[in-house]
Structure formats: structure tokens, C-alpha cells
Design an enzyme around this catalytic site. Structure first.
Site, PDB file in Angstrom:
ATOM      1  N   GLY A  45       0.698  -1.290  -0.050  1.00 54.96           N
ATOM      2  CA  GLY A  45      -0.071  -0.069   0.047  1.00 54.96           C
ATOM      3  C   GLY A  45       0.835   1.438   0.057  1.00 54.96           C
ATOM      4  O   GLY A  45       1.907   1.189   0.303  1.00 54.96           O
ATOM      5  N   GLN A  50       3.007   9.963   0.976  1.00 56.88           N
ATOM      6  CA  GLN A  50       4.357   9.391   1.124  1.00 56.88           C
ATOM      7  C   GLN A  50       5.442   9.778  -0.169  1.00 56.88           C
ATOM      8  O   GLN A  50       6.605   9.272   0.062  1.00 56.88           O
ATOM      9  CB  GLN A  50       3.992   7.787   1.137  1.00 56.88           C
ATOM     10  CG  GLN A  50       3.687   7.335   2.397  1.00 56.88           C
ATOM     11  CD  GLN A  50       3.471   5.838   2.543  1.00 56.88           C
ATOM     12  OE1 GLN A  50       2.372   5.413   2.222  1.00 56.88           O
ATOM     13  NE2 GLN A  50       4.419   5.232   3.031  1.00 56.88           N
ATOM     14  N   CYS A  92       5.952   0.368   7.618  1.00 55.76           N
ATOM     15  CA  CYS A  92       5.709   1.511   6.973  1.00 55.76           C
ATOM     16  C   CYS A  92       6.840   1.888   6.038  1.00 55.76           C
ATOM     17  O   CYS A  92       8.112   1.944   6.537  1.00 55.76           O
ATOM     18  CB  CYS A  92       4.935   2.579   7.739  1.00 55.76           C
ATOM     19  SG  CYS A  92       4.683   3.851   6.619  1.00 55.76           S
ATOM     20  N   LEU A  93       6.611   1.872   4.780  1.00 59.50           N
ATOM     21  CA  LEU A  93       7.717   2.575   3.918  1.00 59.50           C
ATOM     22  C   LEU A  93       8.274   3.823   4.228  1.00 59.50           C
ATOM     23  O   LEU A  93       9.414   4.033   3.940  1.00 59.50           O
ATOM     24  CB  LEU A  93       7.105   2.511   2.457  1.00 59.50           C
ATOM     25  CG  LEU A  93       6.792   1.352   1.796  1.00 59.50           C
ATOM     26  CD1 LEU A  93       6.208   1.293   0.416  1.00 59.50           C
ATOM     27  CD2 LEU A  93       7.957   0.105   2.016  1.00 59.50           C
ATOM     28  N   HIS A 134      -4.432   1.770   7.398  1.00 58.86           N
ATOM     29  CA  HIS A 134      -2.885   2.339   7.490  1.00 58.86           C
ATOM     30  C   HIS A 134      -2.945   3.449   6.320  1.00 58.86           C
ATOM     31  O   HIS A 134      -2.393   4.507   6.629  1.00 58.86           O
ATOM     32  CB  HIS A 134      -2.053   1.155   7.172  1.00 58.86           C
ATOM     33  CG  HIS A 134      -0.640   1.634   7.217  1.00 58.86           C
ATOM     34  ND1 HIS A 134       0.248   1.282   8.278  1.00 58.86           N
ATOM     35  CD2 HIS A 134       0.102   2.282   6.536  1.00 58.86           C
ATOM     36  CE1 HIS A 134       1.360   1.764   7.962  1.00 58.86           C
ATOM     37  NE2 HIS A 134       1.570   2.350   6.889  1.00 58.86           N
ATOM     38  N   GLU A 135      -3.312   3.052   5.396  1.00 55.30           N
ATOM     39  CA  GLU A 135      -3.069   4.089   4.203  1.00 55.30           C
ATOM     40  C   GLU A 135      -3.910   5.681   4.359  1.00 55.30           C
ATOM     41  O   GLU A 135      -3.555   6.514   3.935  1.00 55.30           O
ATOM     42  CB  GLU A 135      -3.639   3.566   2.854  1.00 55.30           C
ATOM     43  CG  GLU A 135      -2.437   2.432   2.478  1.00 55.30           C
ATOM     44  CD  GLU A 135      -1.174   2.869   2.649  1.00 55.30           C
ATOM     45  OE1 GLU A 135      -0.536   3.831   2.358  1.00 55.30           O
ATOM     46  OE2 GLU A 135      -0.204   1.632   2.900  1.00 55.30           O
ATOM     47  N   HIS A 138      -2.576   7.788   6.594  1.00 47.84           N
ATOM     48  CA  HIS A 138      -1.643   8.801   6.014  1.00 47.84           C
ATOM     49  C   HIS A 138      -2.250   9.880   5.482  1.00 47.84           C
ATOM     50  O   HIS A 138      -1.634  11.144   5.633  1.00 47.84           O
ATOM     51  CB  HIS A 138      -0.869   8.007   4.941  1.00 47.84           C
ATOM     52  CG  HIS A 138       0.463   7.214   5.243  1.00 47.84           C
ATOM     53  ND1 HIS A 138       1.413   7.666   5.912  1.00 47.84           N
ATOM     54  CD2 HIS A 138       0.686   5.785   5.290  1.00 47.84           C
ATOM     55  CE1 HIS A 138       2.244   6.574   6.093  1.00 47.84           C
ATOM     56  NE2 HIS A 138       1.653   5.602   5.708  1.00 47.84           N
TER      57      HIS A 138
END
Length: 170
Positions: A45, A50, A92-93, A134-135, A138
């Protein structure tokens, strides 16, 4: 210049993203680039903030990053009917080198728009529900580390500070 994933503590990650008001060629190109970045960086995701774009756009592919069989692009996603509770380990990236257990809703309903301007409605549970939460977090300026204890957060920030110092000395 190609986009790349920005990392904590970049300020755009703490900012609420703006709604997408029109689906333009730039939005379509951003979505395609985000899918590729998500795969390249071994994610399932990715949210537009991000990649330093503060708009309400996310990409998700639970088959990724290797198979790349089921990419979804959601514009202006809204989550509702959050039910149950599940704990799972998340990373998380945009949060380098840290994974921890996070509590999330077990199931939910998603309403969003696709790249053709069509309404998308979907019920999700398990990993899809976790990933969507999660996304969408963000998009609201929330990282999964905002959901952990103050002690764990302080320890992570110290470790990050040390890593960044070492990296800058190289």
C-alpha cells in the site's frame, strides 16, 4: 524528476491531505507512478503523502510486491462501519526500520472513486481492512507510530536520530 518515498519526520507526513477535486492526466500519472514505487519498495500500500503529494489518493495491492496481480487505486477514500478489533504487526515504507503491533478495526466499508470517476464501494476485512486503515491514516496525517506508546515512540526516535547521524557522517 522521479518521485521517491519520503520518510519520517518529513512534515508532509503529519499534514491532512486535500481532496482530489478533478481526475486529471496528472492524477492518473501520479497513481501509475505510485503503484510502481509501491512495488519497487516492496510495499502492499502507498498513500500520496508518502511521495510528497498531499492529496487523498492511495494504492493497494495485497498480491504485491512480487505478483502484482491486483492493484487498486482509490481516490478520496472514506472508511465507515469499522467493526471488531484485531492486532497485527505493521511496518511502513515511510518509517525506516521499525515494525510493531497495532490495533485496528477488523472489518470496514470503503467508499472511494476510481480513476474513471466511478464510485467504488467495498467491504473489507483481514489484511485489506488493515491496509486500508493504514493508508487512509496517512491521508489524515497519522502514522502507525502515532498509535504506539510514548516510550516506544521515544526509543524509535532516538534510534532514528542515531541512524541519520551515522548516515550523514558517511
Amino acid at each position: 524528476m522521479p518521485r521517491s518515498i519520503i520518510t519520517y519526520p518529513h512534515p508532509v507526513l503529519a499534514k491532512k491531505a486535500a481532496p482530489v477535486t478533478e481526475i486529471t492526466e496528472e492524477i492518473r500519472a501520479l497513481a501509475a507512478e505510485m503503484v510502481e514505487i509501491m512495488y519497487k519498495d516492496k510495499g502492499i500500500g502507498l498513500a500520496a503523502p508518502q511521495v510528497a503529494e498531499s492529496i487523498r489518493l492511495i494504492t493497494v495491492d495485497l498480491s504485491g510486491p512480487d505478483k502484482r496481480e491486483d492493484p487498486h487505486i482509490f481516490i478520496n477514500p472514506v472508511l465507515s462501519n469499522l467493526e471488531g478489533e484485531v492486532e497485527s504487526e505493521e511496518g511502513c515504507l515511510s518509517v525506516i526500520g521499525y515494525r510493531t503491533t497495532v490495533k485496528r478495526a477488523e472489518s470496514l466499508h470503503l467508499s472511494a472513486t476510481d480513476l474513471d470517476g466511478n464510485l467504488v464501494e467495498m467491504d473489507a476485512d483481514d489484511l485489506m481492512a488493515i491496509c486500508l486503515q493504514h493508508e487512509v491514516d496517512h491521508l489524515n496525517g497519522v502514522l502507525f507510530i502515532d498509535k504506539i506508546s510514548k516510550l516506544k515512540r521515544t526509543l524509535y526516535e532516538r534510534k532514528l536520530k542515531k541512524w541519520l547521524k551515522e548516515k550523514n557522517e558517511e
